[in-house]
Design an enzyme around this catalytic site. Structure first.
Site, PDB file in Angstrom:
ATOM      1  N   LYS A  86      -0.539  -4.125  -3.419  1.00  0.00           N
ATOM      2  CA  LYS A  86      -1.859  -3.592  -3.050  1.00  0.00           C
ATOM      3  C   LYS A  86      -1.995  -2.194  -3.656  1.00  0.00           C
ATOM      4  O   LYS A  86      -1.459  -1.220  -3.129  1.00  0.00           O
ATOM      5  CB  LYS A  86      -2.037  -3.524  -1.536  1.00  0.00           C
ATOM      6  CG  LYS A  86      -3.395  -2.966  -1.120  1.00  0.00           C
ATOM      7  CD  LYS A  86      -3.523  -2.878   0.389  1.00  0.00           C
ATOM      8  CE  LYS A  86      -4.878  -2.302   0.781  1.00  0.00           C
ATOM      9  NZ  LYS A  86      -5.041  -0.885   0.392  1.00  0.00           N
ATOM     10  N   SER A 123       0.815  -1.210   0.000  1.00  0.00           N
ATOM     11  CA  SER A 123       0.000   0.000   0.000  1.00  0.00           C
ATOM     12  C   SER A 123       0.855   1.268   0.000  1.00  0.00           C
ATOM     13  O   SER A 123       1.546   1.549  -0.964  1.00  0.00           O
ATOM     14  CB  SER A 123      -0.945  -0.046   1.209  1.00  0.00           C
ATOM     15  OG  SER A 123      -1.862   1.005   1.207  1.00  0.00           O
ATOM     16  N   ASP A 145      10.012   5.525  -9.926  1.00  0.00           N
ATOM     17  CA  ASP A 145       9.524   6.105 -11.188  1.00  0.00           C
ATOM     18  C   ASP A 145      10.171   7.447 -11.484  1.00  0.00           C
ATOM     19  O   ASP A 145      10.348   7.824 -12.650  1.00  0.00           O
ATOM     20  CB  ASP A 145       8.004   6.273 -11.137  1.00  0.00           C
ATOM     21  CG  ASP A 145       7.277   4.970 -11.417  1.00  0.00           C
ATOM     22  OD1 ASP A 145       7.949   3.957 -11.685  1.00  0.00           O
ATOM     23  OD2 ASP A 145       6.030   4.964 -11.364  1.00  0.00           O
TER      24      ASP A 145
END
Length: 574
Positions: free
Chosen positions: A325, A300, A311
């Site tokens: 998740k 999460s 990223d």
């Protein structure tokens, strides 16, 4: 409340629910009369079924329990994160989101008929009142708790801050019960259990969960390491962190990236709720080398932090693929102070990928949930053009082998053998070396082996025995067992457990687990962390990477091959 009043009340609730559901549906589904009729029809069936069941079932029923069970089963058919939270459970829910509760500050666990103190938190009432790991709870405020379920004991220990708590305990090594009095306090668990220097210029920050204000704690740790310890490189440890509040995850990413950077976005059925979350503050450090540690227990909000920093090519990730998740939950108020925690969206990190691993919408015929199929795994690009993939979790740039323990180690922990030996060890030893220098000596390990030998109830199966048992079951189903019965019996005899032999084979890992349990008794959680850092392969790898600028920059600019760009790794580590 008599049965007729109960039924009237339930009918009123169901009737109100029909109005709310249909009324709400008419706004978004004006042309979907069939769906609205289906909702009304099935709610009416539910009410009439409940009325007949409550009236005519042979034994007395518990209406609240029946309703709670039906709600839970209904929500379980959707996903494990959509849950009903009745008023009685609100304190536990509050603790999950804030890390705060009213109590004495300790972990408890069950041993036979007793609930025992597993770990008093340093500096909190339990610790300050002298409670020790291994103490057995006999009474709480004059209520006998021997044989009582652990959850009920926990409820008795909790309560409003500044209220008294009187305990009667049995302590190993003493002949009579001990009475302890203390005052409950507001217990706030620091989500950063440890931070410190792990090399001359490298600082480590450990984050256990994403509760309210955890970003402030990470910020404090980062600032302290930079200004007072001279840290120039950092390792953020998110291993085993199950996540929590998304806003806190955004704030933590913001510490390391430029103001205005997109951190995560959410998209769901209600398009008005779709949102892009950006870094809104000035960062603390956008330059220093940064490694993030993740594993299968990182989920999460942990995946938002790790995945977003990956990223944006801001950090190198080390460890194992994260949990996967990618679902966002929103808490909605219900009547009678209850709440519904409902999945409302999926989140997407800056490259555009969603990291949800399991597809709850399209279940298998048997009801099980499958992974995102290989054919639907999509390639995305980081800010610098590196390849990353969706389809389940965040793949680290450097994969480390997941630590696996032998069955004997699991058994020694699960059956409290290590815990009980540590309790005995403390009675015989007033002090031990500092955590960073402590080790299980040959003498201590031999005493531990002797102790295990005296535990007649200690039982376990080796991994080989477990595999043989499964093979035997298959052979019996396929009628091969009779033909090979002699060979199976010979194998079973050969594999008869020798506990002392296995304790020697698995000495390194058993010593590590035992050492951690012992160190906690003297130096609490921080001490156990320092002890674990003595031989943490992933931390050692992180230090090597942040201190090697060529390797670090090579991963981030794509000149050094990273596992994150290997599509095969998406499935290989799930």
């Amino acid at each position: 409340m008599n049965i007729f009043k109960k039924q009237s009340r339930i009918k009123w609730i169901v009737g109100s629910l029909i109005v709310l559901v249909v009324g709400g549906s008419l706004v978004g589904f004006a042309n979907n009369d069939k769906r609205n009729f289906s909702i009304v029809k099935n709610l009416d069936i539910y009410y009439t079924l409940f009325r007949e069941l409550n009236s005519y079932y042979v034994d007395e029923t518990n209406p609240e329990k029946l309703i709670k069970t039906s709600i839970d089963e209904m929500l379980e058919s959707l996903d494990p994160y959509t849950t009903y939270i009745p008023e009685d459970d609100m304190e536990d829910f509050k603790f999950m989101t804030t890390g705060e509760y009213g109590g004495m500050g300790s972990l408890i666990s069950r041993q036979g008929d007793y609930v025992v103190i597993a770990e008093p938190y340093e500096g909190f009432p339990a610790h300050l009142a002298g409670l020790k790991a291994g103490d057995k709870l006999l009474e709480i405020n004059a209520v006998r708790v021997v044989g009582m379920p652990t959850s009920e004991v926990s409820d008795l220990l909790k309560g409003p801050p500044n209220t008294p708590l009187k305990l009667k305990i049995e302590r190993p090594g003493t002949n009579k019960p001990i009475n302890i009095e203390l005052i409950r306090k507001k217990i706030s668990i620091n989500p950063v259990p440890y931070y410190g220097m792990i090399s001359d210029k490298t600082g480590l920050i450990m984050l256990n969960n994403f509760t309210q204000n955890c970003a402030k704690e990470v910020s404090k740790a980062l600032t302290d390491l930079k200004e007072n310890s001279g840290a120039e490189r950092f390792v953020l440890d998110l291993r085993g962190n199950p996540g929590g509040l998304m806003d806190e995850a955004v704030k933590i990413v913001n510490l390391f990236v430029k103001k205005g950077s997109e951190v995560v976005s959410t998209r769901g059925k209600v398009s008005q709720w779709d949102k892009v979350y950006r870094a809104t503050s000035e960062p603390l450090d956008t330059i220093s080398p940064l490694v993030v540690l993740i594993n299968r227990g990182s989920a999460s909000a942990s995946e938002i932090v790790g995945g977003s920093l990956q990223d944006m090519d801001r950090a190198v990730l080390i460890g194992q693929r994260s949990f996967g998740k990618g679902l966002v939950q929103t808490t909605r108020p219900l009547s009678y102070n209850a709440k519904l925690k409902v999945t409302t969206a999926k989140y997407y990190i800056p490259s555009g990928r969603c990291i949800q691993a399991l597809d709850y919408t399209h279940r298998n015929e048997d009801g099980s949930v499958g992974l995102i199929p290989d054919s639907l795994i999509t390639e995305f690009k980081t800010a610098g053009g590196r390849s990353v993939f969706d389809g389940g979790g965040v793949s680290p740039d450097i994969i480390m082998e997941n630590k696996k323990y032998g069955n004997i180690s699991y058994a020694l922990v699960a059956q409290n053998t290590m815990f009980e030996y540590a309790t005995r060890f403390v009675l015989e030893n007033d002090k031990i070396n500092a955590p960073e220098n402590f080790e299980i000596s040959d003498e201590v390990y031999e005493k531990f082996k002797q102790y295990v030998a005296t535990q007649k109830d200690f039982k376990y199966e080796s991994a080989t025995q477990d595999a043989l048992k499964k093979l035997k079951e298959v052979a019996q189903r396929e009628d091969y067992y009779k033909k090979s019965k002699t060979e199976f019996e010979q194998l079973e005899k050969m594999l008869t457990l020798d506990v002392q032999k296995d304790l020697n084979i698995f000495r390194k890992e058993v010593s590590k687990l035992l050492g951690s349990e012992i160190v906690k008794r003297y130096y609490h959680q921080k001490g156990a962390i320092k002890f674990a850092l003595q031989d943490d392969q992933e931390v050692e790898k992180a230090i090597a990477i942040v201190e090697d600028s060529a390797a670090y920059n090579g991963i981030l600019n794509g000149t050094v091959l990273s596992h994150a760009g290997d599509k095969r790794n998406v499935k290989a580590t799930n």
